[in-house]
Design an enzyme around this catalytic site. Sequence first.
Site, mmCIF file in Angstrom:
data_model
loop_
_atom_site.group_PDB
_atom_site.id
_atom_site.type_symbol
_atom_site.label_atom_id
_atom_site.label_comp_id
_atom_site.label_asym_id
_atom_site.label_seq_id
_atom_site.Cartn_x
_atom_site.Cartn_y
_atom_site.Cartn_z
ATOM 1 N N ARG A 205 19.931 71.528 -22.505
ATOM 2 C CA ARG A 205 20.730 72.469 -23.295
ATOM 3 C C ARG A 205 21.218 73.663 -22.450
ATOM 4 O O ARG A 205 22.375 74.073 -22.547
ATOM 5 C CB ARG A 205 19.854 72.991 -24.426
ATOM 6 N N GLU B 238 13.418 70.321 -16.216
ATOM 7 C CA GLU B 238 14.445 69.440 -16.798
ATOM 8 C C GLU B 238 15.287 70.144 -17.838
ATOM 9 O O GLU B 238 15.244 69.780 -19.019
ATOM 10 C CB GLU B 238 13.767 68.242 -17.459
ATOM 11 N N PRO B 239 16.055 71.125 -17.462
ATOM 12 C CA PRO B 239 16.900 71.767 -18.474
ATOM 13 C C PRO B 239 18.040 70.842 -18.898
ATOM 14 O O PRO B 239 18.637 70.153 -18.075
ATOM 15 C CB PRO B 239 17.451 72.994 -17.736
ATOM 16 N N CYS C 95 31.359 61.803 -46.421
ATOM 17 C CA CYS C 95 30.901 61.596 -47.795
ATOM 18 C C CYS C 95 29.445 61.976 -47.919
ATOM 19 O O CYS C 95 28.579 61.096 -48.068
ATOM 20 C CB CYS C 95 31.070 60.130 -48.135
ATOM 21 N N GLU C 96 29.161 63.241 -47.854
ATOM 22 C CA GLU C 96 27.777 63.695 -47.753
ATOM 23 C C GLU C 96 27.794 65.190 -48.008
ATOM 24 O O GLU C 96 28.451 65.929 -47.279
ATOM 25 C CB GLU C 96 27.331 63.418 -46.311
ATOM 26 N N TYR D 72 18.975 70.043 -38.403
ATOM 27 C CA TYR D 72 18.078 71.186 -38.132
ATOM 28 C C TYR D 72 18.560 72.498 -38.739
ATOM 29 O O TYR D 72 17.993 73.545 -38.439
ATOM 30 C CB TYR D 72 17.937 71.444 -36.623
#
Length: 437
Positions: free
Chosen positions: A294, A291-292, A362-363, A335
Amino acid sequence: MAENRNIYVNEKDHLVIGGCDSVELVKEFGTPLYVMDEYTIRNNMRIFKNAFDEFYEGKGLVLYASKAFCTTAICRIAHQEGLGLDVVSGGELYTAKKAGFPMEKVYFHGNNKSPKELSEALDSGIGRIVVDSVHELTVLNSLCQEKGVNARISVRVKPGIEAHTHDYILTGQIDSKFGVAVENGEIFEFARMAKCFENIELVGLHCHIGSQIFELEPFEKTVQVMLKVMADLKERYGIVITELNLGGGYGVQYTEEDDYIHYAKYIKSVSDTVKKICGEYGLETPFILMEPGRAIVANAGITLYTVGPVKDIKNVRKYVAIDGGMSDNPRYALYESKYTFVLANRMSAPKDQIVTVAGKHCESGDLLGKDVPLADVKPGDILAVLDTGAYNYSMSMNYNRTGRPPVVLVKDGKARVIVKGEDYEDIVRNDIIPEDL
Ligand code: LLP
């Protein structure tokens, strides 16, 4: 530019993807803009499919893990290329259905599928439900009884393998929310229970040890554990498993620090191991699934932004603000993932600066890259982030009431919109002011 991306630089010094000048794409569609290259997607799908056909004699199926990038157009492409589909929610299942994807080639994952989702899956004639827990097994069995249908299922197994990747995307170890474990015998309990349910047919084992994995070894070890489980199930309980789903997780080269993986070599090696170990256990070789996600779409995508203010804080940091950010690519915020950045309108400008690419939200953690090399960037430049095809659009959000950017699919110099961008009206579409307010 890297051989595994369908991009080059034209005579105007602009980045070209799928034959489309990125500066022209920006003129036509604005920024931020997700661009997906059709050729690369198809090519990646073929690499996996052909390797399976060659090294496992076609006794397998590649499922595209649609969570990486799920739209009706990509489902259509996956079908055209002969792949199956991994879906993990009612929404992804619905998308597949809308695209006319053959349901018998759809595998339904997830650690907490609702009864409604399970019911929709059964009604759609889904290929497999990958059951994650004993609880789900009992719910599914009741639904099958109500509907008078049978379900062919796989069970999600935690093989107890730890791969080197970010903790948030590790899934194969016993301390994981997904699946049933091997170490404590949960898998055997599950299988015995499934055997007692008349409407359930347990045909497969499934595992997925994590994502963005570069070493071959954890995949090999996983195969060993899973085949041992298969052998034990047969020997101890007479349960014959005919399908082994090895999940996805193949790493992708986001920057030069990452290795380049030859996926076909991995598939050859895994296929050889399966055949060898089955021989040792006297098992028939199972139908294999992979199940690739990415690996199919990451290097097919780029995201284009317009550069706004550049703040050079002496002896501290140079911030380059772009007109998107964590709402279209939350991966750095989640990540601290790394990307390659280029100036799409001045590709040959030397990368002689170290900058921090900041989004517009806003972060303070709204960054796309910290201390990354880039040319002397100015407001109005077009910044391209490479390899954003996986887990960018699919993880996008409306924080700060930001509309999701459009997605265009490029091929042979033509760009077609496959997802419309969201405008202000889309943002307020589901808002309601109660009458008595
Ligand atoms: N199969 C299963 C059961 C999965 O859970 C996943 C990914 C895949 C296949 C596909 O894995 P891939 O080949 O794409 O590595 N949002 C994170 C990645 C989460 C992956 C979740 N499951 C990221 O942006 O890195």
